[in-house]
Design a protein around this motif. Structure first.
Motif, PDB file in Angstrom:
ATOM      1  N   PHE A 195      43.855  66.152  -8.197  1.00  0.00           N
ATOM      2  CA  PHE A 195      44.414  67.511  -8.609  1.00  0.00           C
ATOM      3  C   PHE A 195      45.553  66.516  -8.584  1.00  0.00           C
ATOM      4  O   PHE A 195      46.767  66.832  -8.873  1.00  0.00           O
ATOM      5  CB  PHE A 195      44.561  68.661  -7.007  1.00  0.00           C
ATOM      6  CG  PHE A 195      43.905  69.640  -6.506  1.00  0.00           C
ATOM      7  CD1 PHE A 195      44.143  71.439  -7.894  1.00  0.00           C
ATOM      8  CD2 PHE A 195      42.478  69.767  -6.772  1.00  0.00           C
ATOM      9  CE1 PHE A 195      43.175  71.948  -7.932  1.00  0.00           C
ATOM     10  CE2 PHE A 195      41.717  70.858  -6.528  1.00  0.00           C
ATOM     11  CZ  PHE A 195      42.619  72.010  -7.663  1.00  0.00           C
ATOM     12  N   SER A 196      45.853  65.411  -7.811  1.00  0.00           N
ATOM     13  CA  SER A 196      46.893  64.797  -7.738  1.00  0.00           C
ATOM     14  C   SER A 196      47.430  64.098  -9.562  1.00  0.00           C
ATOM     15  O   SER A 196      48.253  64.073  -9.930  1.00  0.00           O
ATOM     16  CB  SER A 196      47.086  63.479  -6.816  1.00  0.00           C
ATOM     17  OG  SER A 196      46.584  63.982  -5.493  1.00  0.00           O
ATOM     18  N   ARG A 197      45.963  62.742  -9.911  1.00  0.00           N
ATOM     19  CA  ARG A 197      46.095  63.231 -10.835  1.00  0.00           C
ATOM     20  C   ARG A 197      45.988  64.395 -12.518  1.00  0.00           C
ATOM     21  O   ARG A 197      47.640  64.221 -13.603  1.00  0.00           O
ATOM     22  CB  ARG A 197      45.174  62.401 -11.325  1.00  0.00           C
ATOM     23  CG  ARG A 197      44.990  60.891 -11.579  1.00  0.00           C
ATOM     24  CD  ARG A 197      44.013  60.816 -12.540  1.00  0.00           C
ATOM     25  NE  ARG A 197      42.250  60.366 -10.401  1.00  0.00           N
ATOM     26  CZ  ARG A 197      42.863  58.986  -9.961  1.00  0.00           C
ATOM     27  NH1 ARG A 197      43.849  58.371 -10.531  1.00  0.00           N
ATOM     28  NH2 ARG A 197      41.334  58.976  -9.428  1.00  0.00           N
ATOM     29  N   ARG A 198      45.898  65.639 -11.848  1.00  0.00           N
ATOM     30  CA  ARG A 198      45.876  66.776 -12.802  1.00  0.00           C
ATOM     31  C   ARG A 198      47.333  67.240 -12.536  1.00  0.00           C
ATOM     32  O   ARG A 198      48.400  67.618 -13.902  1.00  0.00           O
ATOM     33  CB  ARG A 198      45.187  67.913 -12.595  1.00  0.00           C
ATOM     34  CG  ARG A 198      45.016  68.304 -13.615  1.00  0.00           C
ATOM     35  CD  ARG A 198      44.149  69.562 -13.323  1.00  0.00           C
ATOM     36  NE  ARG A 198      42.924  69.066 -13.427  1.00  0.00           N
ATOM     37  CZ  ARG A 198      41.324  70.266 -12.430  1.00  0.00           C
ATOM     38  NH1 ARG A 198      41.720  70.804 -12.122  1.00  0.00           N
ATOM     39  NH2 ARG A 198      40.299  69.256 -12.346  1.00  0.00           N
ATOM     40  N   LEU A 199      48.407  66.921 -11.484  1.00  0.00           N
ATOM     41  CA  LEU A 199      49.343  67.806 -11.186  1.00  0.00           C
ATOM     42  C   LEU A 199      50.822  66.654 -10.801  1.00  0.00           C
ATOM     43  O   LEU A 199      50.623  66.776  -9.883  1.00  0.00           O
ATOM     44  CB  LEU A 199      49.467  69.140 -10.321  1.00  0.00           C
ATOM     45  CG  LEU A 199      48.547  69.550 -10.702  1.00  0.00           C
ATOM     46  CD1 LEU A 199      48.676  70.721  -9.051  1.00  0.00           C
ATOM     47  CD2 LEU A 199      49.096  70.713 -11.949  1.00  0.00           C
ATOM     48  N   PRO A 200      51.071  65.410 -11.548  1.00  0.00           N
ATOM     49  CA  PRO A 200      51.846  64.333 -11.156  1.00  0.00           C
ATOM     50  C   PRO A 200      53.252  65.235 -10.355  1.00  0.00           C
ATOM     51  O   PRO A 200      53.445  64.366  -9.007  1.00  0.00           O
ATOM     52  CB  PRO A 200      52.007  63.204 -12.184  1.00  0.00           C
ATOM     53  CG  PRO A 200      51.426  64.420 -13.426  1.00  0.00           C
ATOM     54  CD  PRO A 200      50.535  65.428 -13.242  1.00  0.00           C
ATOM     55  N   GLN A 201      54.007  65.984 -10.228  1.00  0.00           N
ATOM     56  CA  GLN A 201      54.833  66.399 -10.141  1.00  0.00           C
ATOM     57  C   GLN A 201      54.849  67.532  -8.779  1.00  0.00           C
ATOM     58  O   GLN A 201      56.048  67.603  -7.824  1.00  0.00           O
ATOM     59  CB  GLN A 201      55.995  67.480 -10.840  1.00  0.00           C
ATOM     60  CG  GLN A 201      56.574  66.372 -12.314  1.00  0.00           C
ATOM     61  CD  GLN A 201      56.905  65.441 -12.606  1.00  0.00           C
ATOM     62  OE1 GLN A 201      57.611  65.204 -11.481  1.00  0.00           O
ATOM     63  NE2 GLN A 201      55.765  64.870 -13.449  1.00  0.00           N
ATOM     64  N   ALA A 202      53.238  67.857  -8.087  1.00  0.00           N
ATOM     65  CA  ALA A 202      53.203  68.476  -7.223  1.00  0.00           C
ATOM     66  C   ALA A 202      53.475  67.530  -5.828  1.00  0.00           C
ATOM     67  O   ALA A 202      53.728  66.030  -6.094  1.00  0.00           O
ATOM     68  CB  ALA A 202      51.617  68.538  -7.629  1.00  0.00           C
ATOM     69  N   MET A 203      53.835  68.299  -5.096  1.00  0.00           N
ATOM     70  CA  MET A 203      53.891  67.528  -3.623  1.00  0.00           C
ATOM     71  C   MET A 203      52.764  67.380  -3.008  1.00  0.00           C
ATOM     72  O   MET A 203      52.160  68.986  -2.930  1.00  0.00           O
ATOM     73  CB  MET A 203      54.720  68.389  -2.738  1.00  0.00           C
ATOM     74  CG  MET A 203      55.170  68.182  -0.882  1.00  0.00           C
ATOM     75  SD  MET A 203      56.451  69.151  -0.282  1.00  0.00           S
ATOM     76  CE  MET A 203      58.114  68.293  -1.102  1.00  0.00           C
ATOM     77  N   LYS A 204      52.611  66.262  -2.372  1.00  0.00           N
ATOM     78  CA  LYS A 204      51.576  66.196  -1.702  1.00  0.00           C
ATOM     79  C   LYS A 204      51.425  66.204   0.085  1.00  0.00           C
ATOM     80  O   LYS A 204      52.459  65.241   0.496  1.00  0.00           O
ATOM     81  CB  LYS A 204      50.603  64.701  -1.910  1.00  0.00           C
ATOM     82  CG  LYS A 204      50.533  65.154  -3.556  1.00  0.00           C
ATOM     83  CD  LYS A 204      50.287  63.471  -4.085  1.00  0.00           C
ATOM     84  CE  LYS A 204      50.489  63.943  -5.801  1.00  0.00           C
ATOM     85  NZ  LYS A 204      52.380  63.421  -6.349  1.00  0.00           N
ATOM     86  N   ILE A 205      50.883  66.815   0.527  1.00  0.00           N
ATOM     87  CA  ILE A 205      50.264  66.456   2.250  1.00  0.00           C
ATOM     88  C   ILE A 205      48.990  66.561   3.073  1.00  0.00           C
ATOM     89  O   ILE A 205      47.988  67.059   1.970  1.00  0.00           O
ATOM     90  CB  ILE A 205      50.659  68.070   2.869  1.00  0.00           C
ATOM     91  CG1 ILE A 205      51.843  68.652   2.409  1.00  0.00           C
ATOM     92  CG2 ILE A 205      50.578  68.061   4.707  1.00  0.00           C
ATOM     93  CD1 ILE A 205      52.074  70.369   2.991  1.00  0.00           C
ATOM     94  N   SER A 206      48.804  65.072   3.311  1.00  0.00           N
ATOM     95  CA  SER A 206      47.630  64.410   4.099  1.00  0.00           C
ATOM     96  C   SER A 206      47.705  63.699   5.070  1.00  0.00           C
ATOM     97  O   SER A 206      48.554  63.536   5.605  1.00  0.00           O
ATOM     98  CB  SER A 206      47.469  63.786   2.400  1.00  0.00           C
ATOM     99  OG  SER A 206      45.979  62.675   3.154  1.00  0.00           O
TER     100      SER A 206
END
Ligand code: AMP
Ligand code: MG
Length: 319
Positions: free
Chosen positions: A249-260
């Motif tokens: 998902f991170s590769r597919r949506l590079p502008q996304a905010m990430k929580i981990s």
């Protein structure tokens, strides 16, 4: 009240807490801090004030409110039938993030119970809330947000949603817990209706008997509020169960905010997966115009943080 000025009061001065209590006694709406999230307070025995809470939040009328008290003795103001189990839980967890569902006294307005014959009650573990409640008497206080939006954990969140729609807000800084209380019913058998930071195991230990956890398909019957879509940002949430999925998902949506909850520098800034900052992260994503939020929540973490997982599941639900 509509489109007027929301008075900003400060919880570190007694004068302001007294003024907030006076406004509440006059039937006005005042948002106040608790350890979980900010509550939108209205006098628990004033039906007109309670109706204004539903109006300000856009809350469905069948979603009952939680009454807040400042001492265990005040349970008697709301219920004629405080069982031994209820008293045990109050003594163990009040003040704290536990809400107990009790048979409602006939004097409790139907606006507080959503038309049920029970009332949900808690005693918040926050010095400003306790001081306010000791002057105002019992207050019904759902989260001080527009229904469906992430709950507010500071005054800016409250004002984002309710500025001009409520009479006053009492500033008490940041909430420490950051997600809503555990809701437990005791009759006919102990059952958690909404998970929170107080776990089923902790409650079982105090009661000395098993405590169930309500299943998704039973929400509408057991706890009316749980059937609604909740806690949602404007951004689309993408829930991943594995590191591989998260990477994809991170590769597919590079502008996304990430929580981990796992540290990696590979995909830029990653926000932490924890209860105390979760709603603030969702709201900041909306302010920044973020379109997608990718969350890594592994099977192991789902067991460790059931309350946070429940909020994410609710935000994803189509209801
Ligand atoms: P909120 O005020 O937004 O924290 O939501 C209150 C939650 O408590 C909702 O999920 C309600 O369904 C639940 N609740 C409140 N009163 C009752 C009650 N009498 N019986 C069952 N659930 C309740
Ligand atoms: Mg709420």
């Amino acid at each position: 009240m509509s489109d007027q000025h929301t008075l900003r009061l400060f919880g570190n001065t007694m004068q302001d807490i007294e003024l907030a209590a006076l406004l509440l006694k006059q039937g006005k709406l005042v948002a106040f801090p608790t350890e979980t999230v900010y509550g939108l307070g209205a006098s628990a025995f004033n039906p007109e004030a309670l109706r204004k809470v539903f109006e300000a939040k856009g809350r469905p009328a069948d979603n009952p409110l939680i009454a807040h008290i400042s001492s265990i003795d005040e349970l008697e103001l709301l219920s004629d039938d405080v069982s031994d189990d209820a008293r045990k839980l109050a003594e163990a967890f009040f003040p704290g993030p536990l809400t107990i569902v009790l048979p409602a006294k006939s004097t409790v307005p139907k606006e507080a119970t959503g038309g049920l014959d029970t009332i949900a009650v808690r005693m918040p573990n926050h010095p400003i809330a306790l001081s306010l409640l000791s002057m105002s008497g019992p207050l019904c206080a759902p989260s001080a947000n527009v229904s469906g939006r992430p709950s507010p954990t500071n005054v800016y969140h409250v004002l984002e949603d309710l500025d001009g729609k409520i009479d006053a807000i009492l500033d008490g800084g940041q909430c420490t817990v950051g997600i809503e209380s555990t809701v437990v019913r005791l009759i006919p058998t102990p059952m958690i209706l909404r998970p929170g930071m107080i776990s089923a195991e902790q409650i079982e230990k105090v009661l000395g008997k098993p405590v169930g956890i309500v299943q998704k398909h039973e929400h509408a019957i057991q706890s009316p509020g749980m059937k609604y879509r909740h806690y949602s940002p404007k951004a689309l949430l993408h829930l991943c169960g594995t590191h591989e999925e998260f990477e994809l998902f991170s590769r597919r949506l590079p502008q996304a905010m990430k929580i981990s909850g796992h540290v990696t520098t590979q995909f830029g800034d990653i926000f932490p997966l924890k209860e105390s900052t979760y709603y603030d992260i969702l709201r900041s994503a909306d302010i920044k115009g973020v379109k997608d939020i990718i969350i890594l929540f592994t099977e192991e973490e789902r067991i460790q943080k059931p309350a946070l997982f429940n909020r994410i599941e609710k935000a994803l639900s189509k209801e």
